[in-house]
Design an enzyme around this catalytic site. Structure first.
Site, PDB file in Angstrom:
ATOM      1  CB  CYS A   1       1.147  41.942  16.969  1.00 18.82           C
ATOM      2  SG  CYS A   1       1.247  41.479  15.224  1.00 18.82           S
TER       3      CYS A   1
ATOM      4  CB  CYS B   1      -2.678  34.428  16.181  1.00 16.46           C
ATOM      5  SG  CYS B   1      -2.824  33.395  14.737  1.00 16.46           S
ATOM      6  CB  SER B   2       1.750  34.279  12.755  1.00 18.76           C
ATOM      7  OG  SER B   2       1.539  35.514  12.111  1.00 18.76           O
ATOM      8  CB  CYS B   3       2.991  38.839  15.368  1.00 20.30           C
ATOM      9  SG  CYS B   3       3.455  38.968  13.657  1.00 20.30           S
TER      10      CYS B   3
END
Lengths: 211, 118
Positions: free
Chosen positions: A109, A112-114
């Site tokens: 992904c 970076c929030s994932c």
């Protein structure tokens, strides 16, 4: 971005207020020439082990050592990981995918929030790079080769694309020669990359000689 | 990685046993690194930064992070200092936040979010 994607089949992306503030600062400072994004990434990389993949390593070690825990983890990873007190701020849903003799799993992904940073620490810079994501989907074996992971041809490689709701944790294969090891000792064999699927757990035989 | 003493000398900086900074989310590392670079680029002196951060932490009672995290205060202090120094003009950060929000909402999930700048 491509700019012409008007598909409504996919959820659009969402940045939190904090992320918006951080990105706004980065854009401003970059445009004014006060910061240099590549140098910034490099600086961050020197700290990225600091949240540390240790949380995830403890989860994997327990899954190896305790079959009941492993079953709970495979059934409901969010709850099993929460047993350690590791929970995401956004309440994201965790799914564990397990490597075995026939299957190797890896996760991608670009956001970076994932990335399940509550268990894996800060994401490595390459994980967020567009080439990694596109190539990992198209040519996972080639990407793994570059990471020094050479899998037998007959082994199936599954690539998991994280979504806003679901983050994946790869459970690497338990190395041979670790029978009867304590969870603490086992956890030392679990690297960050092995939990993303771009690496394998460390081989204790090689580790002895390296140490 | 150990920090130079001068850098570590800001109020209540969370450090690990090796003297390295500790973050509880990726954005915290990012804002920390940006602060270091802006300082190195000469935008402000480190004592100026320590003072601004200290004042911001003091606004939250003992700064224990019960209401907001340490780096939430850090982020606010950084924004304030950049405004004081004239690096961030009035409304500039708010405009950029709006632009990033629009870029995110126009980006299908899983694609990198990019800001189109002229």
């Amino acid at each position: 971005m491509s700019g012409h994607d008007h598909s409504h089949d996919h959820d659009h992306s969402e940045l939190s207020d904090i992320e918006l503030r951080v990105r706004a600062l980065e854009t401003l400072l970059t445009e004014k020439g006060y910061i240099d994004p590549p140098a910034l990434d490099e600086l961050i990389e020197t700290y990225e082990t600091k949240i540390g993949p240790k949380n995830g390593a403890r989860v994997v070690a327990r899954a190896w050592a305790d079959p009941d825990y492993r079953d709970r983890l495979m059934k409901d990873a969010t709850a099993a990981i929460a047993e350690f007190g590791f929970t995401g701020r956004q309440g994201e849903h965790m799914v564990a995918v397990e490597n075995d003799e026939t299957t190797h799993n890896m996760v991608v992904c670009t956001l970076c929030s994932c990335y399940p940073w509550t268990v894996l620490g800060l994401p490595p810079v390459w994980y967020k790079s567009p080439p990694y994501r596109s190539r990992a989907v198209r040519d996972p074996r080639g990407v793994l080769d570059e990471f020094g992971v050479h899998l037998p041809e007959e082994k199936e490689i599954r690539v998991w694309d994280s979504t806003a709701e679901v983050r994946y944790l790869v459970i690497p294969e338990r190395p041979h020669g670790t029978h009867g090891w304590s969870e603490d000792r086992l956890a030392e064999l679990v690297t960050r990359d092995s939990m993303i699927g771009t690496g394998l757990a460390l081989d204790p035989a090689k580790r002895e000689t390296a140490a | 990685m150990t920090l130079p003493d001068a850098i570590a000398a800001v109020p209540r900086l969370p450090l690990d046993e090796d003297g390295g900074p500790v973050f509880s989310a990726p954005w915290e590392a990012r804002v920390f690194a940006m602060t270091l670079q802006a300082h190195q680029a000469g935008v402000f002196t480190w004592p100026e930064w320590a003072e601004t951060l200290g004042a911001e932490l003091a606004r939250d009672g003992d700064g224990s992070g019960e209401t907001l995290g340490y780096y939430d205060h850090w982020l606010t202090a950084f924004e304030k200092l950049l405004k004081v120094k004239g690096v961030a003009g009035a409304g500039q950060l708010a405009d950029l936040q709006t632009a990033w929000d629009a870029a995110a909402k126009a980006t299908p999930h899983g694609q990198p979010i990019e800001l189109q700048r002229r």
